[in-house]
Design a protein around this motif. Structure first.
Motif, PDB file in Angstrom:
ATOM      1  N   LEU A   3       0.823  -1.205   0.000  1.00  0.00           N
ATOM      2  CA  LEU A   3       0.000   0.000   0.000  1.00  0.00           C
ATOM      3  C   LEU A   3       0.859   1.258   0.000  1.00  0.00           C
ATOM      4  CD1 LEU A   3      -2.770  -1.060   2.541  1.00  0.00           C
ATOM      5  CD2 LEU A   3      -2.990  -0.859   0.058  1.00  0.00           C
ATOM      6  N   ALA A   4       1.908   1.259   0.777  1.00  0.00           N
ATOM      7  CA  ALA A   4       2.767   2.446   0.872  1.00  0.00           C
ATOM      8  C   ALA A   4       3.477   2.731  -0.441  1.00  0.00           C
ATOM      9  CB  ALA A   4       3.784   2.257   1.997  1.00  0.00           C
ATOM     10  N   SER A   5       4.049   1.701  -1.069  1.00  0.00           N
ATOM     11  CA  SER A   5       4.759   1.928  -2.330  1.00  0.00           C
ATOM     12  C   SER A   5       3.797   2.356  -3.435  1.00  0.00           C
ATOM     13  CB  SER A   5       5.547   0.674  -2.744  1.00  0.00           C
ATOM     14  OG  SER A   5       4.693  -0.436  -2.928  1.00  0.00           O
ATOM     15  N   THR A   6       2.592   1.793  -3.434  1.00  0.00           N
ATOM     16  CA  THR A   6       1.593   2.185  -4.434  1.00  0.00           C
ATOM     17  C   THR A   6       1.162   3.631  -4.223  1.00  0.00           C
ATOM     18  OG1 THR A   6       0.798  -0.092  -4.608  1.00  0.00           O
ATOM     19  CG2 THR A   6      -0.671   1.648  -5.404  1.00  0.00           C
ATOM     20  N   ALA A   7       0.872   4.000  -2.975  1.00  0.00           N
ATOM     21  CA  ALA A   7       0.469   5.374  -2.677  1.00  0.00           C
ATOM     22  C   ALA A   7       1.562   6.363  -3.052  1.00  0.00           C
ATOM     23  CB  ALA A   7       0.101   5.505  -1.204  1.00  0.00           C
ATOM     24  N   ALA A   8       2.804   6.020  -2.735  1.00  0.00           N
ATOM     25  CA  ALA A   8       3.919   6.906  -3.076  1.00  0.00           C
ATOM     26  C   ALA A   8       4.053   7.046  -4.591  1.00  0.00           C
ATOM     27  CB  ALA A   8       5.215   6.376  -2.463  1.00  0.00           C
ATOM     28  N   ALA A   9       3.856   5.941  -5.308  1.00  0.00           N
ATOM     29  CA  ALA A   9       3.931   5.991  -6.772  1.00  0.00           C
ATOM     30  C   ALA A   9       2.826   6.858  -7.362  1.00  0.00           C
ATOM     31  CB  ALA A   9       3.857   4.571  -7.348  1.00  0.00           C
ATOM     32  N   LEU A  10       1.712   6.957  -6.652  1.00  0.00           N
ATOM     33  CA  LEU A  10       0.593   7.796  -7.102  1.00  0.00           C
ATOM     34  C   LEU A  10       0.737   9.255  -6.659  1.00  0.00           C
ATOM     35  CD1 LEU A  10      -2.351   5.311  -6.444  1.00  0.00           C
ATOM     36  CD2 LEU A  10      -1.423   6.027  -8.673  1.00  0.00           C
ATOM     37  N   GLY A  11       1.839   9.554  -5.959  1.00  0.00           N
ATOM     38  CA  GLY A  11       2.111  10.925  -5.585  1.00  0.00           C
ATOM     39  C   GLY A  11       1.697  11.329  -4.178  1.00  0.00           C
ATOM     40  N   TYR A  12       1.226  10.390  -3.391  1.00  0.00           N
ATOM     41  CA  TYR A  12       0.852  10.701  -2.011  1.00  0.00           C
ATOM     42  C   TYR A  12       2.094  10.812  -1.132  1.00  0.00           C
ATOM     43  CZ  TYR A  12      -4.002   9.396  -3.027  1.00  0.00           C
ATOM     44  OH  TYR A  12      -5.262   9.327  -3.537  1.00  0.00           O
ATOM     45  N   GLU A  13       2.022  11.661  -0.132  1.00  0.00           N
ATOM     46  CA  GLU A  13       3.034  11.698   0.920  1.00  0.00           C
ATOM     47  C   GLU A  13       2.687  10.543   1.855  1.00  0.00           C
ATOM     48  OE1 GLU A  13       4.652  14.499   4.582  1.00  0.00           O
ATOM     49  OE2 GLU A  13       3.112  15.274   3.243  1.00  0.00           O
ATOM     50  N   VAL A  14       3.647   9.658   2.107  1.00  0.00           N
ATOM     51  CA  VAL A  14       3.355   8.430   2.848  1.00  0.00           C
ATOM     52  C   VAL A  14       4.277   8.291   4.051  1.00  0.00           C
ATOM     53  CG1 VAL A  14       3.149   5.917   2.696  1.00  0.00           C
ATOM     54  CG2 VAL A  14       2.673   7.318   0.677  1.00  0.00           C
ATOM     55  N   GLN A  15       3.667   7.928   5.170  1.00  0.00           N
ATOM     56  CA  GLN A  15       4.414   7.589   6.378  1.00  0.00           C
ATOM     57  C   GLN A  15       3.883   6.271   6.913  1.00  0.00           C
ATOM     58  OE1 GLN A  15       4.534  10.556   9.443  1.00  0.00           O
ATOM     59  NE2 GLN A  15       5.101  12.195   8.047  1.00  0.00           N
ATOM     60  N   ILE A  16       4.795   5.484   7.468  1.00  0.00           N
ATOM     61  CA  ILE A  16       4.394   4.247   8.144  1.00  0.00           C
ATOM     62  C   ILE A  16       4.962   4.301   9.557  1.00  0.00           C
ATOM     63  CG2 ILE A  16       4.408   1.738   8.145  1.00  0.00           C
ATOM     64  CD1 ILE A  16       5.184   1.797   5.197  1.00  0.00           C
ATOM     65  N   PHE A  17       4.100   4.069  10.517  1.00  0.00           N
ATOM     66  CA  PHE A  17       4.514   4.005  11.920  1.00  0.00           C
ATOM     67  C   PHE A  17       4.596   2.532  12.300  1.00  0.00           C
ATOM     68  CE2 PHE A  17       3.691   3.994  16.517  1.00  0.00           C
ATOM     69  CZ  PHE A  17       4.628   4.933  16.937  1.00  0.00           C
ATOM     70  N   TRP A  18       5.787   2.081  12.677  1.00  0.00           N
ATOM     71  CA  TRP A  18       6.043   0.678  12.974  1.00  0.00           C
ATOM     72  C   TRP A  18       6.162   0.478  14.478  1.00  0.00           C
ATOM     73  CZ3 TRP A  18       6.198  -2.585   8.818  1.00  0.00           C
ATOM     74  CH2 TRP A  18       6.377  -1.996   7.566  1.00  0.00           C
ATOM     75  N   THR A  19       5.449  -0.491  15.003  1.00  0.00           N
ATOM     76  CA  THR A  19       5.518  -0.788  16.424  1.00  0.00           C
ATOM     77  C   THR A  19       5.508  -2.298  16.650  1.00  0.00           C
ATOM     78  OG1 THR A  19       4.593  -0.207  18.588  1.00  0.00           O
ATOM     79  CG2 THR A  19       3.027  -0.606  16.807  1.00  0.00           C
ATOM     80  N   PHE A  20       5.841  -2.706  17.812  1.00  0.00           N
ATOM     81  CA  PHE A  20       5.919  -4.104  18.242  1.00  0.00           C
ATOM     82  C   PHE A  20       6.521  -4.984  17.156  1.00  0.00           C
ATOM     83  CE2 PHE A  20       3.772  -2.421  21.782  1.00  0.00           C
ATOM     84  CZ  PHE A  20       4.033  -3.291  22.826  1.00  0.00           C
ATOM     85  N   TYR A  21       5.841  -6.034  16.737  1.00  0.00           N
ATOM     86  CA  TYR A  21       6.455  -7.025  15.852  1.00  0.00           C
ATOM     87  C   TYR A  21       6.664  -6.508  14.438  1.00  0.00           C
ATOM     88  CZ  TYR A  21       5.129  -9.508  19.990  1.00  0.00           C
ATOM     89  OH  TYR A  21       4.975  -9.858  21.293  1.00  0.00           O
ATOM     90  N   GLY A  22       5.997  -5.431  14.076  1.00  0.00           N
ATOM     91  CA  GLY A  22       6.218  -4.824  12.774  1.00  0.00           C
ATOM     92  C   GLY A  22       7.621  -4.274  12.610  1.00  0.00           C
ATOM     93  N   LEU A  23       8.277  -3.964  13.740  1.00  0.00           N
ATOM     94  CA  LEU A  23       9.640  -3.425  13.678  1.00  0.00           C
ATOM     95  C   LEU A  23      10.610  -4.386  12.996  1.00  0.00           C
ATOM     96  CD1 LEU A  23       9.976  -1.740  17.186  1.00  0.00           C
ATOM     97  CD2 LEU A  23       9.933  -0.594  14.966  1.00  0.00           C
ATOM     98  N   GLN A  24      10.279  -5.662  12.962  1.00  0.00           N
ATOM     99  CA  GLN A  24      11.148  -6.638  12.297  1.00  0.00           C
ATOM    100  C   GLN A  24      11.325  -6.289  10.818  1.00  0.00           C
ATOM    101  OE1 GLN A  24      12.787  -8.908  14.151  1.00  0.00           O
ATOM    102  NE2 GLN A  24      11.669  -8.000  15.866  1.00  0.00           N
ATOM    103  N   CYS A  25      10.341  -5.630  10.237  1.00  0.00           N
ATOM    104  CA  CYS A  25      10.404  -5.247   8.820  1.00  0.00           C
ATOM    105  C   CYS A  25      11.428  -4.160   8.552  1.00  0.00           C
ATOM    106  CB  CYS A  25       9.032  -4.768   8.346  1.00  0.00           C
ATOM    107  SG  CYS A  25       7.783  -6.054   8.296  1.00  0.00           S
ATOM    108  N   LEU A  26      11.881  -3.484   9.588  1.00  0.00           N
ATOM    109  CA  LEU A  26      12.849  -2.395   9.425  1.00  0.00           C
ATOM    110  C   LEU A  26      14.274  -2.805   9.756  1.00  0.00           C
ATOM    111  CD1 LEU A  26      10.859   0.611  10.954  1.00  0.00           C
ATOM    112  CD2 LEU A  26      11.026  -0.119   8.556  1.00  0.00           C
TER     113      LEU A  26
END
Length: 134
Positions: A3-26
């Motif tokens: 979703l984030a890469s698609t939104a950014a490709a469409l010109g949206y300003e995108v932020q993702i807030f990562w917490t708990f187990y999602g931090l593994q992706c970073l």
């Protein structure tokens, strides 16, 4: 990341807030594992009792199967999707409270990650036209 890469490709300003187990992706060492345990909605290639899924080595096998399935279907890998987000300048914010809670080091994370609390997320989310919580 999709979703984030698609939104950014469409010109949206995108932020993702990562917490708990999602931090593994970073993390620099992106060693994500797939398991169906605790996720009855995860499709399995064949019916498999929960007891079998809990055996040693099954998580590694399921991870390999998922990676192969993504590759055979032409789906971008998590690594590729993350790179697309970085190239598209998607702002990624790691929850500082969770980083501290799990005794993580900033050295564990990829370059460009910012750190902040829930208020940091709401500064952006409160003014955005679209906000998704997944």
């Amino acid at each position: 990341f999709i979703l984030a890469s698609t939104a950014a490709a469409l010109g949206y300003e995108v932020q993702i807030f990562w917490t708990f187990y999602g931090l593994q992706c970073l993390k620099k060492d992106l060693n994500l594992q797939v398991t169906s345990l605790g996720n009855p909605g995860m499709p399995m290639p064949m019916p498999m009792p929960v007891l079998i899924q809990a055996l040693p080595g099954m998580q590694g096998m399921m991870t390999a199967m998922m990676k192969q399935k993504m590759k055979s279907k032409g789906v971008a890998s998590v690594e590729e999707l993350r790179e697309m987000c970085q190239e598209a300048e998607v702002k990624m914010i790691a929850c500082q409270m969770t980083v501290d809670l799990f005794d993580m080091s900033r050295d564990d994370f990829i370059d460009g990650v910012e750190y902040g609390g829930a208020a940091t997320f709401f500064e952006f989310a409160g003014e955005s036209d679209i906000c998704l919580f997944i």
